[in-house]
Design an enzyme around this catalytic site. Sequence first.
Site, PDB file in Angstrom:
ATOM      1  N   ASP A   1     -61.666 -74.049 -35.884  1.00  0.00           N
ATOM      2  CA  ASP A   1     -61.024 -72.840 -35.335  1.00  0.00           C
ATOM      3  C   ASP A   1     -60.692 -73.047 -33.855  1.00  0.00           C
ATOM      4  O   ASP A   1     -59.755 -72.430 -33.337  1.00  0.00           O
ATOM      5  CB  ASP A   1     -61.960 -71.622 -35.455  1.00  0.00           C
ATOM      6  CG  ASP A   1     -62.029 -71.071 -36.868  1.00  0.00           C
ATOM      7  OD1 ASP A   1     -61.093 -71.315 -37.658  1.00  0.00           O
ATOM      8  OD2 ASP A   1     -63.019 -70.378 -37.186  1.00  0.00           O
TER       9      ASP A   1
ATOM     10  N   LYS B   1     -70.039 -68.051 -40.790  1.00  0.00           N
ATOM     11  CA  LYS B   1     -69.833 -69.166 -39.854  1.00  0.00           C
ATOM     12  C   LYS B   1     -71.030 -69.443 -38.931  1.00  0.00           C
ATOM     13  O   LYS B   1     -71.264 -70.587 -38.564  1.00  0.00           O
ATOM     14  CB  LYS B   1     -68.582 -68.914 -39.005  1.00  0.00           C
ATOM     15  CG  LYS B   1     -67.304 -69.090 -39.808  1.00  0.00           C
ATOM     16  CD  LYS B   1     -66.064 -68.826 -38.985  1.00  0.00           C
ATOM     17  CE  LYS B   1     -64.839 -68.958 -39.885  1.00  0.00           C
ATOM     18  NZ  LYS B   1     -63.588 -68.650 -39.179  1.00  0.00           N
TER      19      LYS B   1
HETATM   20  P1  NDP Z   1     -67.570 -62.104 -38.602  1.00  0.00           P
HETATM   21  O1  NDP Z   1     -68.075 -61.401 -39.815  1.00  0.00           O
HETATM   22  O2  NDP Z   1     -68.379 -63.231 -38.040  1.00  0.00           O
HETATM   23  O3  NDP Z   1     -67.330 -61.027 -37.413  1.00  0.00           O
HETATM   24  C1  NDP Z   1     -66.663 -59.815 -37.675  1.00  0.00           C
HETATM   25  C2  NDP Z   1     -66.329 -59.133 -36.353  1.00  0.00           C
HETATM   26  O4  NDP Z   1     -65.592 -57.923 -36.624  1.00  0.00           O
HETATM   27  C3  NDP Z   1     -67.555 -58.695 -35.559  1.00  0.00           C
HETATM   28  O5  NDP Z   1     -67.242 -58.717 -34.178  1.00  0.00           O
HETATM   29  C4  NDP Z   1     -67.764 -57.254 -36.063  1.00  0.00           C
HETATM   30  O6  NDP Z   1     -68.473 -56.441 -35.156  1.00  0.00           O
HETATM   31  C5  NDP Z   1     -66.332 -56.791 -36.131  1.00  0.00           C
HETATM   32  N1  NDP Z   1     -66.157 -55.671 -37.050  1.00  0.00           N
HETATM   33  C6  NDP Z   1     -66.131 -55.724 -38.393  1.00  0.00           C
HETATM   34  N2  NDP Z   1     -65.920 -54.492 -38.901  1.00  0.00           N
HETATM   35  C7  NDP Z   1     -65.830 -53.633 -37.839  1.00  0.00           C
HETATM   36  C8  NDP Z   1     -65.609 -52.238 -37.704  1.00  0.00           C
HETATM   37  N3  NDP Z   1     -65.438 -51.452 -38.778  1.00  0.00           N
HETATM   38  N4  NDP Z   1     -65.542 -51.729 -36.474  1.00  0.00           N
HETATM   39  C9  NDP Z   1     -65.711 -52.500 -35.373  1.00  0.00           C
HETATM   40  N5  NDP Z   1     -65.920 -53.838 -35.443  1.00  0.00           N
HETATM   41  C10 NDP Z   1     -65.974 -54.403 -36.653  1.00  0.00           C
HETATM   42  O7  NDP Z   1     -66.102 -62.595 -38.980  1.00  0.00           O
HETATM   43  P2  NDP Z   1     -65.203 -63.748 -38.291  1.00  0.00           P
HETATM   44  O8  NDP Z   1     -65.484 -63.783 -36.830  1.00  0.00           O
HETATM   45  O9  NDP Z   1     -65.309 -64.986 -39.067  1.00  0.00           O
HETATM   46  O10 NDP Z   1     -63.738 -63.140 -38.545  1.00  0.00           O
HETATM   47  C11 NDP Z   1     -63.279 -62.033 -37.775  1.00  0.00           C
HETATM   48  C12 NDP Z   1     -61.794 -61.843 -38.018  1.00  0.00           C
HETATM   49  O11 NDP Z   1     -61.058 -62.968 -37.517  1.00  0.00           O
HETATM   50  C13 NDP Z   1     -61.457 -61.735 -39.494  1.00  0.00           C
HETATM   51  O12 NDP Z   1     -60.423 -60.787 -39.633  1.00  0.00           O
HETATM   52  C14 NDP Z   1     -60.950 -63.104 -39.850  1.00  0.00           C
HETATM   53  O13 NDP Z   1     -60.038 -62.992 -40.893  1.00  0.00           O
HETATM   54  C15 NDP Z   1     -60.257 -63.533 -38.545  1.00  0.00           C
HETATM   55  N6  NDP Z   1     -60.216 -64.994 -38.363  1.00  0.00           N
HETATM   56  C16 NDP Z   1     -58.993 -65.636 -38.468  1.00  0.00           C
HETATM   57  C17 NDP Z   1     -58.898 -66.993 -38.256  1.00  0.00           C
HETATM   58  C18 NDP Z   1     -57.564 -67.670 -38.334  1.00  0.00           C
HETATM   59  O14 NDP Z   1     -57.525 -68.894 -38.486  1.00  0.00           O
HETATM   60  N7  NDP Z   1     -56.476 -66.966 -38.225  1.00  0.00           N
HETATM   61  C19 NDP Z   1     -60.075 -67.810 -37.945  1.00  0.00           C
HETATM   62  C20 NDP Z   1     -61.306 -67.044 -37.832  1.00  0.00           C
HETATM   63  C21 NDP Z   1     -61.355 -65.685 -38.050  1.00  0.00           C
HETATM   64  P3  NDP Z   1     -70.084 -56.258 -35.306  1.00  0.00           P
HETATM   65  O15 NDP Z   1     -70.679 -57.535 -34.755  1.00  0.00           O
HETATM   66  O16 NDP Z   1     -70.390 -55.079 -34.453  1.00  0.00           O
HETATM   67  O17 NDP Z   1     -70.369 -56.071 -36.760  1.00  0.00           O
END
Ligand code: NDP
Length: 309
Positions: A102, A66
């Site tokens: 979103d 995104k």
């Molecule tokens: P991104 O890849 O942009 O961000 C992922 C986030 O999760 C970051 O903050 C990352 O931290 C964190 N993260 C991932 N793995 C770990 C871990 N093992 N431990 C700690 N932190 C972790 O993804 P999105 O922002 O697009 O999506 C994030 C979540 O939100 C997803 O589950 C997605 O499905 C959900 N979502 C749902 C929506 C809906 O309409 N319901 C809309 C948008 C998102 P770091 O930066 O440190 O890697």
Amino acid sequence: MTKRVVLIGHPVAHSLSGAMQQAAFDAQGIDAAYELWDRPPIRLAEAIGELRGDDFLGANVTIPHKERVVPLVDRLTEEAHATGAVNTITREGKRLVGHNTDVPGFRTALDKLVGKQKMPRQAVLLGAGGGARAVAYGLITEGFQRVIVFNRHLHRAEGMVKHFGRSAAHMELRAMPWHESIIEAELAKTKLLVNATSIGLTKDESPVPAEIIPPELLVLDLIYNRTKLLRDAAAAGCTVMDGELMLLHQGASAFTLWTGQPAPLDLMQQKLAEARAEGVRSAEGEPAGEPVGTAAAGSGGDPSPPDGG
Ligand code: NDP
């Protein structure tokens, strides 16, 4: 010619968006096919380039692209510019426009979660990715006064706070290091907790230990399932909601942007529920915990929506 709309992510297998968008196209008599494109970051620019063809209506963009997609489109809407994240693309001739649906999806979910209570002014936000940016912008524009952001990699949370510098000038938006004791202290001061990390997406684990969740919090998990966080929070007496309503409304807004028509919301919700019942996994929130039958899990384990509706 059948028009094409694609979901670009990595992974995208068995997306719930496909079920709800294809049903919406078919019901409205729109000759369009919704395709899933699994593209790793290295192939993102090439995938976005393909969208300029006349056969495309546009695209959805999901985890983890995104933010990366922002410099690849020709114009950003106000919300996409403000968040620095794009989840929907439309075409204006050969030009591509980046939108962020979103943001309205989150607003709808927040309103439903808060229900008849007074809108809180303080929140804890877990995560700093594309989804978290939509949440942060939604909270800033909703009039929240204090939002504390925790992220595994602190520098990403700090970058997000910096990005919102001007739009958050009237309030306190702060990044803090991911330490359990700091999260616990902040949760004790807040009314709303939003999980925008993907913790709980593929494994049944929670971003915070159950013992530090205070009762009477409002808890929204963007993941489209009853995650461990939501189960722990409900057991602690909190009012909880999963990501279904946000997913539905971001999808409905995207549908209208591609087609110029109002989205058949009831049908889309029904298709989401059916896909979920069939155990279909979603790129926007793959089920890892127990399945739930309603969009909004209720307070203290009550399965009715939080506003009682
Ligand atoms: P991104 O890849 O942009 O961000 C992922 C986030 O999760 C970051 O903050 C990352 O931290 C964190 N993260 C991932 N793995 C770990 C871990 N093992 N431990 C700690 N932190 C972790 O993804 P999105 O922002 O697009 O999506 C994030 C979540 O939100 C997803 O589950 C997605 O499905 C959900 N979502 C749902 C929506 C809906 O309409 N319901 C809309 C948008 C998102 P770091 O930066 O440190 O890697």
